[in-house]
Write an enzyme that holds these catalytic residues in place. Structure first.
Site, PDB file in Angstrom:
ATOM      1  N   ASP A  68       0.836  -1.201   0.000  1.00  0.00           N
ATOM      2  CA  ASP A  68       0.000   0.000   0.000  1.00  0.00           C
ATOM      3  C   ASP A  68       0.871   1.250   0.000  1.00  0.00           C
ATOM      4  O   ASP A  68       2.096   1.158   0.075  1.00  0.00           O
ATOM      5  CB  ASP A  68      -0.975  -0.008   1.200  1.00  0.00           C
ATOM      6  CG  ASP A  68      -0.349  -0.531   2.490  1.00  0.00           C
ATOM      7  OD1 ASP A  68       0.888  -0.494   2.607  1.00  0.00           O
ATOM      8  OD2 ASP A  68      -1.095  -0.956   3.379  1.00  0.00           O
ATOM      9  N   ASP A 137      -8.113  -3.114  14.442  1.00  0.00           N
ATOM     10  CA  ASP A 137      -9.514  -3.215  14.014  1.00  0.00           C
ATOM     11  C   ASP A 137      -9.721  -4.335  12.983  1.00  0.00           C
ATOM     12  O   ASP A 137     -10.786  -4.443  12.384  1.00  0.00           O
ATOM     13  CB  ASP A 137      -9.995  -1.872  13.430  1.00  0.00           C
ATOM     14  CG  ASP A 137      -9.216  -1.451  12.181  1.00  0.00           C
ATOM     15  OD1 ASP A 137      -8.271  -2.177  11.769  1.00  0.00           O
ATOM     16  OD2 ASP A 137      -9.551  -0.397  11.603  1.00  0.00           O
ATOM     17  N   HIS A 139      -8.013  -4.672  10.187  1.00  0.00           N
ATOM     18  CA  HIS A 139      -7.721  -4.340   8.787  1.00  0.00           C
ATOM     19  C   HIS A 139      -6.511  -5.125   8.281  1.00  0.00           C
ATOM     20  O   HIS A 139      -5.653  -5.550   9.052  1.00  0.00           O
ATOM     21  CB  HIS A 139      -7.584  -2.829   8.566  1.00  0.00           C
ATOM     22  CG  HIS A 139      -6.347  -2.195   9.110  1.00  0.00           C
ATOM     23  ND1 HIS A 139      -6.340  -0.903   9.591  1.00  0.00           N
ATOM     24  CD2 HIS A 139      -5.070  -2.629   9.247  1.00  0.00           C
ATOM     25  CE1 HIS A 139      -5.114  -0.594   9.990  1.00  0.00           C
ATOM     26  NE2 HIS A 139      -4.322  -1.627   9.789  1.00  0.00           N
ATOM     27  N   GLU A 144      -9.907  -1.382   5.329  1.00  0.00           N
ATOM     28  CA  GLU A 144     -10.536  -1.141   6.627  1.00  0.00           C
ATOM     29  C   GLU A 144     -11.824  -1.976   6.729  1.00  0.00           C
ATOM     30  O   GLU A 144     -12.329  -2.471   5.711  1.00  0.00           O
ATOM     31  CB  GLU A 144     -10.870   0.354   6.772  1.00  0.00           C
ATOM     32  CG  GLU A 144      -9.646   1.283   6.748  1.00  0.00           C
ATOM     33  CD  GLU A 144      -8.872   1.292   8.081  1.00  0.00           C
ATOM     34  OE1 GLU A 144      -8.948   0.323   8.848  1.00  0.00           O
ATOM     35  OE2 GLU A 144      -8.176   2.309   8.326  1.00  0.00           O
TER      36      GLU A 144
HETATM   37  P1  PGA Z   1       1.676  -2.334  12.816  1.00  0.00           P
HETATM   38  O1  PGA Z   1       0.574  -2.109  11.718  1.00  0.00           O
HETATM   39  O2  PGA Z   1       2.546  -3.438  12.317  1.00  0.00           O
HETATM   40  O3  PGA Z   1       2.428  -1.025  12.880  1.00  0.00           O
HETATM   41  O4  PGA Z   1       0.987  -2.680  14.074  1.00  0.00           O
HETATM   42  C1  PGA Z   1      -0.069  -3.216  11.167  1.00  0.00           C
HETATM   43  C2  PGA Z   1      -1.245  -2.743  10.342  1.00  0.00           C
HETATM   44  O5  PGA Z   1      -1.810  -1.690  10.654  1.00  0.00           O
HETATM   45  O6  PGA Z   1      -1.616  -3.450   9.402  1.00  0.00           O
END
Ligand code: PGA
Length: 261
Positions: A68, A137, A139, A144
């Site tokens: 992304d 959450d 995602h 999302e």
């Molecule tokens: P993080 O993010 O590895 O910084 O916890 C993971 C994500 O949001 O997919």
């Protein structure tokens, strides 16, 4: 889904590095899918450490695709995912910037950026192994909750929670872009091997819902249940809310030596 409960984030890094190195040894021109965020950093450091120690494979022929990218940051911004992946992984592996692809967030390129990115991935023969994190959450990439389980690479609007979560990389939450380009859930499902890593208690509920809950757009990471080859590497805290935790540990302990992850 192969759930691998491990003692620590450091152990997830070692196992993740083993998996990626095995792919590159088997296929020197492998296509690697790369994720940003804090979770994959120990694995990235382990891969770089091994290469520096002379024990890693050559990455000279690999192609990389980022999951992304933020939309709205100036080109070359240090928090852009293109810059982050170079800094945290690919520079250290001797992978040149022209071997690394990302969705094109430039204002002119934005319409059609998703379709062009999908075409590039297809042209490269698809992704062999894809790093993934999971949001608190649920995602997956920047899909999302509510994202179509069949979605393709496209522009998305971040939730307030995700912008707050990512504010630690910026001087304030106001600087976190509202928009991103992200591979879709349907895109991610086409990679041949998915490698989800999660660590810390903040991920425990999302991991339990993704692995043991119903497949639902309300928890985008639950779509992984539909993929034939997913490895979920968890530290103790991230695994703590899984109902079948003892069974996953038994399965991993009893794994036939010839099988590999
Ligand atoms: P993080 O993010 O590895 O910084 O916890 C993971 C994500 O949001 O997919």
């Amino acid at each position: 889904m192969e759930v691998v409960p491990l003692a620590s984030a450091a152990e997830t890094a070692v196992v993740a590095a083993d998996i990626v190195e095995a792919v590159v040894r088997r296929k020197p021109a492998a296509v690697l899918g790369l994720a940003t965020g804090s979770t994959p950093l120990p694995a990235y450091r382990e891969l770089i450490r091994r290469r520096a120690a002379g024990t890693g494979p050559s990455y000279a022929a690999v192609t990389c695709f980022n999951l992304d990218e933020y939309v709205g940051l100036p080109a070359g911004h240090e928090q852009s995912y293109r810059a982050t992946i170079a800094r945290e992984l690919t520079d250290g592996l001797g992978i040149s910037p022209d071997q690394v692809n990302g969705p094109d967030p430039s204002p002119d390129g934005l319409p059609g950026a998703g379709e062009r990115y999908e075409a590039l991935i297809a042209q490269a023969g698809g992704i062999d192994v894809q790093f993934l994190g999971i949001g608190a959450d649920g995602h997956l990439a920047f899909n999302e909750p509510g994202s179509s389980l069949a979605s393709r690479t496209r522009i998305k609007t971040l939730t307030t929670q995700t912008r707050k979560d990512n504010a630690r990389f910026f001087s304030s939450v106001d600087e976190v872009p509202n928009h991103v380009l992200t591979q879709g859930l349907g895109t991610i499902l086409e990679a041949r091997h998915l490698l989800l890593i999660a660590s810390g208690e903040g991920k425990a509920a999302a991991v339990a819902t993704a692995v043991e809950g119903p497949v639902s757009a309300s928890c985008p990471a639950s779509v992984l249940q539909l993929h034939p080859h997913v490895t979920v590497l968890l530290d103790q805290a991230a695994a703590a809310r899984l109902d079948r935790l003892a069974y996953y540990s038994e399965v991993y302990a009893a794994k036939p030596a010839w099988q590999g992850l």
